[in-house]
Motif scaffolding. Structure first.
Motif, mmCIF file in Angstrom:
data_model
loop_
_atom_site.group_PDB
_atom_site.id
_atom_site.type_symbol
_atom_site.label_atom_id
_atom_site.label_comp_id
_atom_site.label_asym_id
_atom_site.label_seq_id
_atom_site.Cartn_x
_atom_site.Cartn_y
_atom_site.Cartn_z
ATOM 1 N N UNK A 47 0.859 -1.183 0.000
ATOM 2 C CA UNK A 47 0.000 0.000 0.000
ATOM 3 C C UNK A 47 0.896 1.235 0.000
ATOM 4 N N UNK A 48 0.311 2.381 0.164
ATOM 5 C CA UNK A 48 1.060 3.636 0.080
ATOM 6 C C UNK A 48 2.297 3.644 0.981
ATOM 7 N N UNK A 49 2.117 3.323 2.260
ATOM 8 C CA UNK A 49 3.219 3.392 3.213
ATOM 9 C C UNK A 49 3.393 2.129 4.049
ATOM 10 N N UNK A 50 2.808 1.019 3.605
ATOM 11 C CA UNK A 50 2.903 -0.218 4.398
ATOM 12 C C UNK A 50 2.945 -1.444 3.507
ATOM 13 N N UNK A 51 3.485 -2.500 4.081
ATOM 14 C CA UNK A 51 3.386 -3.843 3.511
ATOM 15 C C UNK A 51 2.566 -4.666 4.484
ATOM 16 N N UNK A 52 1.620 -5.428 3.958
ATOM 17 C CA UNK A 52 0.848 -6.375 4.754
ATOM 18 C C UNK A 52 1.218 -7.756 4.241
ATOM 19 N N UNK A 53 1.888 -8.525 5.084
ATOM 20 C CA UNK A 53 2.460 -9.804 4.665
ATOM 21 C C UNK A 53 1.732 -10.962 5.348
ATOM 22 N N UNK A 54 1.463 -11.998 4.587
ATOM 23 C CA UNK A 54 0.813 -13.194 5.100
ATOM 24 C C UNK A 54 1.887 -14.266 5.302
ATOM 25 N N UNK A 55 1.923 -14.809 6.511
ATOM 26 C CA UNK A 55 2.879 -15.863 6.857
ATOM 27 C C UNK A 55 2.153 -17.055 7.458
ATOM 28 N N UNK A 56 2.724 -18.224 7.244
ATOM 29 C CA UNK A 56 2.328 -19.430 7.955
ATOM 30 C C UNK A 56 3.494 -19.747 8.872
ATOM 31 N N UNK A 57 3.209 -19.849 10.167
ATOM 32 C CA UNK A 57 4.278 -20.035 11.144
ATOM 33 C C UNK A 57 3.713 -20.699 12.398
ATOM 34 N N UNK A 58 4.520 -21.489 13.084
ATOM 35 C CA UNK A 58 4.030 -22.103 14.316
ATOM 36 C C UNK A 58 3.801 -21.096 15.447
ATOM 37 N N UNK A 59 4.466 -19.914 15.356
ATOM 38 C CA UNK A 59 4.324 -18.925 16.429
ATOM 39 C C UNK A 59 4.813 -17.555 15.984
ATOM 40 N N UNK A 60 4.491 -16.552 16.786
ATOM 41 C CA UNK A 60 4.901 -15.175 16.501
ATOM 42 C C UNK A 60 6.411 -14.986 16.661
ATOM 43 N N UNK A 61 7.025 -15.729 17.557
ATOM 44 C CA UNK A 61 8.451 -15.560 17.822
ATOM 45 C C UNK A 61 9.291 -15.801 16.570
ATOM 46 N N UNK A 62 8.877 -16.775 15.753
ATOM 47 C CA UNK A 62 9.631 -17.076 14.535
ATOM 48 C C UNK A 62 9.481 -15.938 13.518
ATOM 49 N N UNK A 63 8.323 -15.311 13.489
ATOM 50 C CA UNK A 63 8.116 -14.154 12.608
ATOM 51 C C UNK A 63 8.987 -12.985 13.083
ATOM 52 N N UNK A 64 9.059 -12.779 14.384
ATOM 53 C CA UNK A 64 9.919 -11.729 14.932
ATOM 54 C C UNK A 64 11.382 -11.996 14.606
ATOM 55 N N UNK A 65 11.798 -13.254 14.701
ATOM 56 C CA UNK A 65 13.176 -13.616 14.383
ATOM 57 C C UNK A 65 13.469 -13.336 12.910
ATOM 58 N N UNK A 66 12.515 -13.657 12.039
ATOM 59 C CA UNK A 66 12.667 -13.376 10.604
ATOM 60 C C UNK A 66 12.880 -11.876 10.376
ATOM 61 N N UNK A 67 12.076 -11.052 11.032
ATOM 62 C CA UNK A 67 12.206 -9.602 10.879
ATOM 63 C C UNK A 67 13.561 -9.112 11.398
ATOM 64 N N UNK A 68 13.976 -9.630 12.552
ATOM 65 C CA UNK A 68 15.261 -9.209 13.131
ATOM 66 C C UNK A 68 16.432 -9.581 12.227
ATOM 67 N N UNK A 69 16.466 -10.832 11.791
ATOM 68 C CA UNK A 69 17.576 -11.297 10.955
ATOM 69 C C UNK A 69 17.597 -10.595 9.599
ATOM 70 N N UNK A 70 16.415 -10.277 9.069
ATOM 71 C CA UNK A 70 16.335 -9.613 7.777
ATOM 72 C C UNK A 70 16.363 -8.102 7.859
ATOM 73 N N UNK A 71 16.451 -7.575 9.101
ATOM 74 C CA UNK A 71 16.427 -6.137 9.336
ATOM 75 C C UNK A 71 15.209 -5.509 8.646
ATOM 76 N N UNK A 72 14.060 -6.176 8.810
ATOM 77 C CA UNK A 72 12.802 -5.731 8.225
ATOM 78 C C UNK A 72 11.955 -5.037 9.286
ATOM 79 N N UNK A 73 11.243 -3.975 8.917
ATOM 80 C CA UNK A 73 10.361 -3.339 9.898
ATOM 81 C C UNK A 73 9.269 -4.306 10.330
#
Length: 90
Positions: A47-73
């Motif tokens: 969208x104009x100022x955001x990305x809305x991403x769909x993930x399949x994951x066993x938990x939120x912690x793994x999504x947070x780890x993905x963001x941290x390692x990828x230096x993604x907002x």
């Protein structure tokens, strides 16, 4: 496995070039490869100022780890509780 909608604030995201979107995608995929098959990126909506991403994951912690390692907002993670569509109305 749970699905999540991840919100990422990215100024002027809607004006990113194809090359810039490709670079973001490649970075995300390289991190996903390192994390293993338990987390999957399904797709993202730009969208104009955001990305809305769909993930399949066993938990939120793994999504947070993905963001941290990828230096993604990472501004919000919301678990999808159910999906409705026009068929739901029938």
């Amino acid at each position: 496995m749970p699905r999540y909608i991840v919100e990422r604030e990215l100024e002027d995201a809607g004006n990113l070039s194809g090359d810039e979107l490709q670079a973001i995608s490649q970075k995300s995929c390289s991190v996903l490869e390192k994390l293993g098959p338990q987390i999957q990126w399904v797709q993202s909506f730009v969208t104009k100022d955001k990305l809305y991403c769909i993930y399949i994951s066993p938990n939120e912690q793994l999504i947070k780890k993905h963001a941290d390692l990828g230096e993604l907002p990472l501004n919000a993670i919301n678990e999808v509780m159910t999906i409705i569509d026009p068929v739901t109305a029938e």
